[in-house]
Design a protein around this motif. Structure first.
Motif, PDB file in Angstrom:
ATOM      1  N   GLY A 119       0.815  -1.209   0.000  1.00 54.34           N
ATOM      2  CA  GLY A 119       0.000   0.000   0.000  1.00 54.34           C
ATOM      3  C   GLY A 119       0.847   1.258   0.000  1.00 54.34           C
ATOM      4  O   GLY A 119       1.518   1.571  -0.976  1.00 54.34           O
ATOM      5  N   MET A 173     -12.381   0.452  -7.488  1.00 55.15           N
ATOM      6  CA  MET A 173     -12.887   0.983  -6.231  1.00 55.15           C
ATOM      7  C   MET A 173     -13.304   2.438  -6.416  1.00 55.15           C
ATOM      8  O   MET A 173     -12.870   3.115  -7.354  1.00 55.15           O
ATOM      9  N   GLU A 202     -13.166   5.825  -1.483  1.00 55.19           N
ATOM     10  CA  GLU A 202     -12.755   4.624  -0.756  1.00 55.19           C
ATOM     11  C   GLU A 202     -11.233   4.503  -0.730  1.00 55.19           C
ATOM     12  O   GLU A 202     -10.637   4.193   0.307  1.00 55.19           O
ATOM     13  N   LEU A 217      -7.917   5.251   2.309  1.00 54.40           N
ATOM     14  CA  LEU A 217      -6.787   4.361   2.575  1.00 54.40           C
ATOM     15  C   LEU A 217      -5.445   5.026   2.276  1.00 54.40           C
ATOM     16  O   LEU A 217      -4.399   4.440   2.564  1.00 54.40           O
ATOM     17  N   PHE A 242      -0.015  -1.483   4.757  1.00 54.17           N
ATOM     18  CA  PHE A 242      -0.874  -2.439   5.452  1.00 54.17           C
ATOM     19  C   PHE A 242      -0.208  -3.808   5.399  1.00 54.17           C
ATOM     20  O   PHE A 242       0.632  -4.066   4.533  1.00 54.17           O
ATOM     21  N   ASP A 285      -4.545  -7.350   6.039  1.00 54.75           N
ATOM     22  CA  ASP A 285      -5.424  -6.177   6.008  1.00 54.75           C
ATOM     23  C   ASP A 285      -5.689  -5.717   4.585  1.00 54.75           C
ATOM     24  O   ASP A 285      -6.793  -5.235   4.278  1.00 54.75           O
ATOM     25  N   ALA A 286      -4.693  -5.849   3.697  1.00 54.98           N
ATOM     26  CA  ALA A 286      -4.862  -5.411   2.315  1.00 54.98           C
ATOM     27  C   ALA A 286      -5.930  -6.220   1.594  1.00 54.98           C
ATOM     28  O   ALA A 286      -6.682  -5.688   0.773  1.00 54.98           O
ATOM     29  N   GLU A 300      -8.485  -7.540   3.099  1.00 50.04           N
ATOM     30  CA  GLU A 300      -9.754  -7.130   3.697  1.00 50.04           C
ATOM     31  C   GLU A 300     -10.218  -5.770   3.189  1.00 50.04           C
ATOM     32  O   GLU A 300     -11.419  -5.571   2.967  1.00 50.04           O
ATOM     33  N   ASN A 301      -9.253  -4.829   2.978  1.00 49.97           N
ATOM     34  CA  ASN A 301      -9.680  -3.492   2.545  1.00 49.97           C
ATOM     35  C   ASN A 301      -9.728  -3.323   1.028  1.00 49.97           C
ATOM     36  O   ASN A 301     -10.080  -2.246   0.523  1.00 49.97           O
ATOM     37  N   GLY A 302      -9.387  -4.348   0.278  1.00 52.75           N
ATOM     38  CA  GLY A 302      -9.541  -4.315  -1.169  1.00 52.75           C
ATOM     39  C   GLY A 302      -8.300  -3.947  -1.964  1.00 52.75           C
ATOM     40  O   GLY A 302      -8.344  -3.913  -3.201  1.00 52.75           O
ATOM     41  N   LEU A 303      -7.178  -3.676  -1.289  1.00 51.78           N
ATOM     42  CA  LEU A 303      -5.966  -3.337  -2.035  1.00 51.78           C
ATOM     43  C   LEU A 303      -5.277  -4.563  -2.626  1.00 51.78           C
ATOM     44  O   LEU A 303      -4.425  -4.440  -3.505  1.00 51.78           O
TER      45      LEU A 303
END
Length: 356
Positions: A196, A265, A269, A273, A279, A283-284, A286-289
């Motif tokens: 990220g 995205m 959104e 981030l 991240f 976590d990436a 989960e958050n879509g990255l």
């Protein structure tokens, strides 16, 4: 008996020399032996030389094989197994091309630069055997402009060729490197990958206090008041600081929009981030990255799946080495076919690089 022999017998009272094969008087069937004639020495066999050369060649090939095996990639796809070769020019079957982005994103001619990456993408686009690409990313970012250009090249490659691009994240996939990755069709990450870091930074160092302590005086003669604002010989004015901040914000907005477009995205959104922090891979996802936690082998298998390949090989796309080096790599591969070797040698011969 010759006259000369008779004369010698008369003078020296010697009996005539016995003739080979003549009967010995009183010998009851015995005969004078034939004189010994030395036989020519048998020719020495040179087979041992051929055998020695063959043994040496075997050891050379084994040594080359041990060195080359360090760079050989073997992937096991979910839809079939894949073997590995080296040298995209000698491919004889469908393949996944692997491009490594390992290092700082900058203008240095490597695959971590716009010109270097585009060169390999162009090779993959023109080669009918390369059906998909894996970007193996291990980079903390670099120059914003280089990242912007490389992102555009990845997007154009995917759109113009229809060949899928999958990212395999190593230890770090951040900043400009992530901007490039965001244009891929699928992103794999390790659980512990630092991924990220969507953000932009500009650094201006003020050394004027140090110069004063050292008794150094610097006069900048400029065409405008702000021309020397980044020289580090004085502090920024408030106007200059505001100007640079607006520049950073503008560049970062381009970054955010690029990621949003690539990842499908919303801009808001992604902006949420864009803290400049990385991240974890967990976590990436989960958050879509990122799309999935997995290894490089998983990324190769996914690329093959997206390209509808059940059997494939992997090939490293990198700046070309010598033809002889490529041929030795092919020979050292345990699963290389005779057809591949013949094709490689014909290619070298046609180029005038191999003489008989």
């Amino acid at each position: 008996m010759s006259q000369n022999d008779t004369w010698q017998q008369q003078v020296w009272q010697q009996p005539p020399a016995p003739q080979p094969g003549a009967p010995i008087p009183g010998g009851e069937g015995a005969y004078y032996a034939q004189p010994y004639a030395p036989q020519p020495a048998p020719k020495k066999s040179r087979g041992w030389i051929v055998a020695l050369v063959a043994v040496v060649l075997v050891f050379v090939l084994l040594a080359v094989g041990m060195v080359s095996c360090a760079g050989v990639m073997t992937s096991f796809g979910s839809l079939g197994t894949s073997s590995s070769t080296s040298g995209v020019d000698y491919l004889m079957s469908d393949a996944v091309g692997v491009i490594e982005l390992d290092g700082t994103i900058q203008y240095d001619g490597s695959t971590c630069s716009p010109e270097g990456l585009k060169e390999q993408l162009d090779i993959a686009a023109e080669n009918g055997h390369v059906k998909a690409i894996v970007l193996r990313v291990n980079s903390g970012g670099g120059t914003a402009t280089a990242g912007e250009e490389m992102s555009e090249y990845v997007r154009e490659f995917s759109e113009s060729t229809g060949k899928p691009v999958v990212v395999s994240s190593a230890a770090t996939n951040a900043s400009a490197a992530y901007e490039i990755s965001s244009q891929a069709d699928y992103i794999f990450t390790a659980k512990s990958t630092a991924i990220g870091s969507i953000g932009t930074a500009m650094q201006v160092t003020d050394l004027s206090g140090l110069y004063e302590l050292l008794g150094i005086s610097i006069d900048n003669i400029t065409s405008s008041d702000s021309k020397d604002s980044s020289y580090g010989t004085r502090a920024l004015t408030e106007e200059e600081r505001a100007y640079y901040q607006a520049m950073v914000d503008q560049i970062n907005e381009t970054f955010v929009q690029t990621v949003a477009e690539g990842r499908g995205m919303a801009v808001e959104e992604v902006r949420a981030l864009a803290t400049g922090l990385t991240f974890t891979g967990i976590d990436a996802v989960e958050n879509g990255l990122a799309d999935e936690v997995g290894t490089q082998q998983d990324a190769v298998a996914k690329a093959a799946e997206l390209a509808n390949m059940s059997a494939y090989t992997t090939v490293a796309l990198e700046p070309a080495g010598s033809d002889l080096s490529t041929l030795l790599d092919l020979m050292s591969s345990s699963d290389v076919s005779v057809e591949n070797l013949v094709a490689a040698m014909k290619e070298m011969e046609n180029d005038g690089r191999l003489a008989h």
